[in-house]
Design an enzyme around this catalytic site. Structure first.
Site, PDB file in Angstrom:
ATOM      1  N   ASP A 284      -0.631   6.086  -1.596  1.00 32.94           N
ATOM      2  CA  ASP A 284       0.292   4.971  -1.341  1.00 32.94           C
ATOM      3  C   ASP A 284      -0.002   4.251  -0.026  1.00 32.94           C
ATOM      4  OD1 ASP A 284       1.594   5.830  -3.686  1.00 32.94           O
ATOM      5  OD2 ASP A 284       2.803   7.234  -2.523  1.00 32.94           O
ATOM      6  N   GLU A 285      -1.251   4.231   0.394  1.00 29.66           N
ATOM      7  CA  GLU A 285      -1.607   3.562   1.651  1.00 29.66           C
ATOM      8  C   GLU A 285      -1.742   2.049   1.479  1.00 29.66           C
ATOM      9  OE1 GLU A 285      -3.604   5.859   0.238  1.00 29.66           O
ATOM     10  OE2 GLU A 285      -3.615   7.629   1.520  1.00 29.66           O
TER      11      GLU A 285
ATOM     12  N   LYS B 121      -3.957   0.915  -1.020  1.00 34.29           N
ATOM     13  CA  LYS B 121      -5.353   0.755  -1.467  1.00 34.29           C
ATOM     14  C   LYS B 121      -5.467  -0.300  -2.558  1.00 34.29           C
ATOM     15  CE  LYS B 121      -5.811   5.055  -2.628  1.00 34.29           C
ATOM     16  NZ  LYS B 121      -4.470   5.498  -2.215  1.00 34.29           N
TER      17      LYS B 121
ATOM     18  N   ASN C 217      -1.671   9.169 -12.582  1.00 26.55           N
ATOM     19  CA  ASN C 217      -0.804   9.549 -11.456  1.00 26.55           C
ATOM     20  C   ASN C 217      -0.839   8.473 -10.373  1.00 26.55           C
ATOM     21  OD1 ASN C 217      -3.490  10.260 -11.018  1.00 26.55           O
ATOM     22  ND2 ASN C 217      -3.051  12.154  -9.942  1.00 26.55           N
TER      23      ASN C 217
ATOM     24  N   GLY D 108      -0.708   4.662  -8.842  1.00 25.34           N
ATOM     25  CA  GLY D 108       0.054   3.462  -9.175  1.00 25.34           C
ATOM     26  C   GLY D 108      -0.257   2.419  -8.121  1.00 25.34           C
ATOM     27  N   HIS D 109      -0.983   1.382  -8.512  1.00 22.71           N
ATOM     28  CA  HIS D 109      -1.398   0.379  -7.529  1.00 22.71           C
ATOM     29  C   HIS D 109      -0.702  -0.942  -7.811  1.00 22.71           C
ATOM     30  CE1 HIS D 109      -5.225   2.961  -6.925  1.00 22.71           C
ATOM     31  NE2 HIS D 109      -4.256   3.322  -6.122  1.00 22.71           N
ATOM     32  N   THR D 110       0.012  -1.433  -6.813  1.00 20.46           N
ATOM     33  CA  THR D 110       0.758  -2.678  -6.969  1.00 20.46           C
ATOM     34  C   THR D 110      -0.058  -3.825  -6.405  1.00 20.46           C
ATOM     35  OG1 THR D 110       2.759  -1.395  -6.678  1.00 20.46           O
ATOM     36  CG2 THR D 110       2.992  -3.776  -6.484  1.00 20.46           C
TER      37      THR D 110
ATOM     38  N   GLN E 159      -5.129   8.318  -4.910  1.00 21.99           N
ATOM     39  CA  GLN E 159      -4.435   9.302  -4.057  1.00 21.99           C
ATOM     40  C   GLN E 159      -4.929   9.173  -2.606  1.00 21.99           C
ATOM     41  OE1 GLN E 159      -5.806  10.748  -7.283  1.00 21.99           O
ATOM     42  NE2 GLN E 159      -3.927   9.830  -8.017  1.00 21.99           N
TER      43      GLN E 159
ATOM     44  N   ARG F 165      10.106   7.266  -7.516  1.00 29.61           N
ATOM     45  CA  ARG F 165      10.762   8.188  -6.576  1.00 29.61           C
ATOM     46  C   ARG F 165      10.791   7.603  -5.169  1.00 29.61           C
ATOM     47  NH1 ARG F 165       7.421  13.667  -7.188  1.00 29.61           N
ATOM     48  NH2 ARG F 165       5.743  12.172  -7.501  1.00 29.61           N
TER      49      ARG F 165
ATOM     50  N   LEU G  53       1.489  -3.369   8.600  1.00 32.01           N
ATOM     51  CA  LEU G  53       1.861  -3.513  10.014  1.00 32.01           C
ATOM     52  C   LEU G  53       3.187  -4.264  10.127  1.00 32.01           C
ATOM     53  CD1 LEU G  53       0.728  -3.096  12.982  1.00 32.01           C
ATOM     54  CD2 LEU G  53       0.269  -5.549  12.904  1.00 32.01           C
ATOM     55  N   ASP G  54       3.377  -5.288   9.280  1.00 29.53           N
ATOM     56  CA  ASP G  54       4.571  -6.144   9.339  1.00 29.53           C
ATOM     57  C   ASP G  54       5.862  -5.379   9.089  1.00 29.53           C
ATOM     58  OD1 ASP G  54       3.284  -5.951   6.736  1.00 29.53           O
ATOM     59  OD2 ASP G  54       5.012  -7.101   6.016  1.00 29.53           O
TER      60      ASP G  54
ATOM     61  N   GLY H  82       1.159  -8.152   4.966  1.00 25.22           N
ATOM     62  CA  GLY H  82       2.047  -8.547   3.866  1.00 25.22           C
ATOM     63  C   GLY H  82       1.428  -8.153   2.544  1.00 25.22           C
TER      64      GLY H  82
HETATM   65  P1  IMP Z   1      -0.171  15.113  -9.648  1.00 28.12           P
HETATM   66  O1  IMP Z   1      -1.396  14.431  -9.157  1.00 28.12           O
HETATM   67  O2  IMP Z   1       0.664  14.271 -10.581  1.00 28.12           O
HETATM   68  O3  IMP Z   1      -0.458  16.464 -10.197  1.00 28.12           O
HETATM   69  O4  IMP Z   1       0.797  15.352  -8.375  1.00 28.12           O
HETATM   70  C1  IMP Z   1       0.429  16.236  -7.304  1.00 28.12           C
HETATM   71  C2  IMP Z   1       0.911  15.665  -5.973  1.00 28.12           C
HETATM   72  O5  IMP Z   1       0.163  14.486  -5.685  1.00 28.12           O
HETATM   73  C3  IMP Z   1       2.374  15.225  -5.961  1.00 28.12           C
HETATM   74  O6  IMP Z   1       2.883  15.426  -4.656  1.00 28.12           O
HETATM   75  C4  IMP Z   1       2.301  13.740  -6.249  1.00 28.12           C
HETATM   76  O7  IMP Z   1       3.414  13.045  -5.774  1.00 28.12           O
HETATM   77  C5  IMP Z   1       1.044  13.365  -5.493  1.00 28.12           C
HETATM   78  N1  IMP Z   1       0.351  12.182  -6.026  1.00 28.12           N
HETATM   79  C6  IMP Z   1      -0.487  12.113  -7.070  1.00 28.12           C
HETATM   80  N2  IMP Z   1      -0.953  10.864  -7.221  1.00 28.12           N
HETATM   81  C7  IMP Z   1      -0.416  10.129  -6.246  1.00 28.12           C
HETATM   82  C8  IMP Z   1      -0.556   8.759  -5.849  1.00 28.12           C
HETATM   83  O8  IMP Z   1      -1.294   7.966  -6.444  1.00 28.12           O
HETATM   84  N3  IMP Z   1       0.169   8.385  -4.761  1.00 28.12           N
HETATM   85  C9  IMP Z   1       0.949   9.248  -4.067  1.00 28.12           C
HETATM   86  N4  IMP Z   1       1.099  10.526  -4.388  1.00 28.12           N
HETATM   87  C10 IMP Z   1       0.418  10.978  -5.469  1.00 28.12           C
END
Ligand code: IMP
Length: 425
Positions: free
Chosen positions: A13-14, A16, A38, A40-42, A221, A300, A329-330, A395
């Site tokens: 969630d940096e 990217k 897993n 999720g890129h916005t 990730q 979440r 930064l903003d 932004g």
């Molecule tokens: P999993 O990858 O769904 O098995 O989750 C393992 C851990 O990695 C959990 O803490 C998730 O919240 C975290 N996680 C997996 N993918 C992401 C991502 O793209 N962004 C942030 N956290 C992630």
């Protein structure tokens, strides 16, 4: 060549997604190589917002080839939904999508078991996308690969073996397993559309490297979620380092010309696990509201805290980061004091309070225009991480940035970066 890898330096969630979307303007090919839905890129372009989970974040650029490489675990149903959603919004995806035949398939019971484990043991705080169980099957040599979908009798055999491997745990968790017939039918439906897009993506990339196309390896990730380097066991099930990008994309180790690391100006985490600079509940909630810190995959609320420069320095060293991108930064614009954990030898005080700048930065486009305290803050990051700053995002929009936006700039256009061995030379 040239090949650039982008790596998240925190717990994901940096930002990217935005950075890849921006860098993809100059890229020929964008490659997702590890993890699965897993991520999720916005992506924000003009008034429109797009969220992608499996497709590379470069997908919005019509000239860009999109590769899903062999290290990924693919939920093929989710992939098709994502393709259809983008195509319904006028973005042609399928003709430029290339899926590795060696990638593994996430099956419905992977998701059910992932969710049941979370519900019954509240273990890791996973995204419940079946990522862990799919990788377990991969290393357990009972996984189903994309190429298996092409051969009906073999697929049935693989599925049979796969289901047998889950019987005991499924019974214990009370998760009903699907039948081979149900799985085959579900896969047949998605396969009909995806089959023409399945190729040897590794070979395709080797050819592209040799002909000088610009390739962007999109990390998912973040470094602190890496299966080995991360805060084990509160980690994801794959490697997320720059070195792993080569393995997961099926590329030679020496192909990387540049590694760009992305960090937020503060820190967040979703799921369980240690977070040394985490704020207390009310301060965390304030920062969450300022930064809109809710998971793009699960919705979440993210845990929020201050930037940890000591850890950042280590992740930069571990990943061989050549250039830093600081995002959001903003979000800090209105804070009087900004906490930062300094790198060990930078300050006697570990958690320092940096003076805020209390003015908007969203409209700024040059470093020289930044308020002094914001410039000092960025210089401190650069110095503690011992890595040069390339770009600062102020932004969510594609062009709200300060700094260099072409990640391929200055790179050689042909051959490998290291000279090759010459016999007797
Ligand atoms: P999993 O990858 O769904 O098995 O989750 C393992 C851990 O990695 C959990 O803490 C998730 O919240 C975290 N996680 C997996 N993918 C992401 C991502 O793209 N962004 C942030 N956290 C992630």
């Amino acid at each position: 060549m040239p090949v650039v890898a982008v790596v998240g330096l925190q717990w994901g969630d940096e930002g990217k997604g935005k950075v890849i979307d921006l860098f993809a303007e100059a890229a020929d090919t964008v490659v997702r190589h590890g993890g699965g839905a897993n991520a999720g890129h916005t992506l924000r372009v003009g008034d429109e917002t797009f969220v992608v989970h499996l497709l590379p974040s470069g997908v919005l650029h019509p000239q860009t080839e999109c590769v899903l490489a062999q290290g990924m675990v693919l939920d093929l149903g989710v992939l098709l939904e994502e393709v259809d959603l983008l195509e319904s919004r006028g973005i042609a995806v399928l003709p430029r999508l290339f899926i590795s035949e060696k990638a593994h398939v996430v099956l419905p019971h992977h998701k059910a078991i992932d969710a049941a484990r979370e519900a019954q043991f509240a273990a890791i705080g996973t995204t419940k996308r079946g990522i862990g169980p799919a990788y377990e099957d991969k290393v357990g040599r009972r996984g189903v690969r994309v190429e298996d979908c092409a051969q009906r009798p073999l697929l049935a055999e693989r599925l049979e073996r796969n289901l047998r491997g889950w019987e005991a745990e499924a019974l214990q968790l009370g998760v009903p397993l699907p039948s081979v017939g149900e799985l085959t039918e579900a896969l047949r439906l998605v396969w009909e559309r995806l089959a023409p897009r399945v190729v040897a993506t590794d070979r395709r990339l080797w050819d592209q490297i040799e002909t000088g196309r610009k390739i962007l390896l999109e990390g998912a990730q973040g470094a602190l979620l890496d299966i080995d380097d991360g805060t084990y066991p509160y980690v994801t099930s794959s490697h997320v380092s720059a070195a792993a990008a080569c393995a997961y994309a099926g590329l030679p180790a020496q192909c990387l010309d540049r590694v760009v690391g992305v960090t937020k100006a503060y820190c967040t985490r979703v799921g369980e696990g240690p977070f040394p600079t985490e704020l207390d509940a009310s301060a965390s909630a304030s920062l969450r509201a300022l930064g809109g810190e809710f998971g793009a995959t699960t919705g979440r609320p993210r845990r929020c805290g201050w930037l940890d420069l000591e850890t950042l320095r280590t992740t930069c060293r571990r990943n061989g980061i050549d250039a830093l991108v600081v995002t959001k930064l903003d979000v800090l614009d209105t804070l009087d004091r900004i906490g930062v954990k300094r790198a060990q030898d930078a300050s006697a005080e570990r958690l320092v309070q940096h003076q805020g700048w209390n003015c908007p930065t969203h409209h700024l486009r040059t470093f020289a225009d930044l308020p002094e305290q914001a410039a000092t803050f960025l210089r401190m990051i650069e110095s503690d991480a011992a890595t040069p700053l390339m770009l600062t995002s102020v932004g969510p929009e594609r062009h709200s940035n300060i700094g260099e936006t072409d990640c391929f700039k200055g790179l050689p256009t042909g051959g490998y970066r290291r000279p090759r061995y010459t016999f007797g030379g």
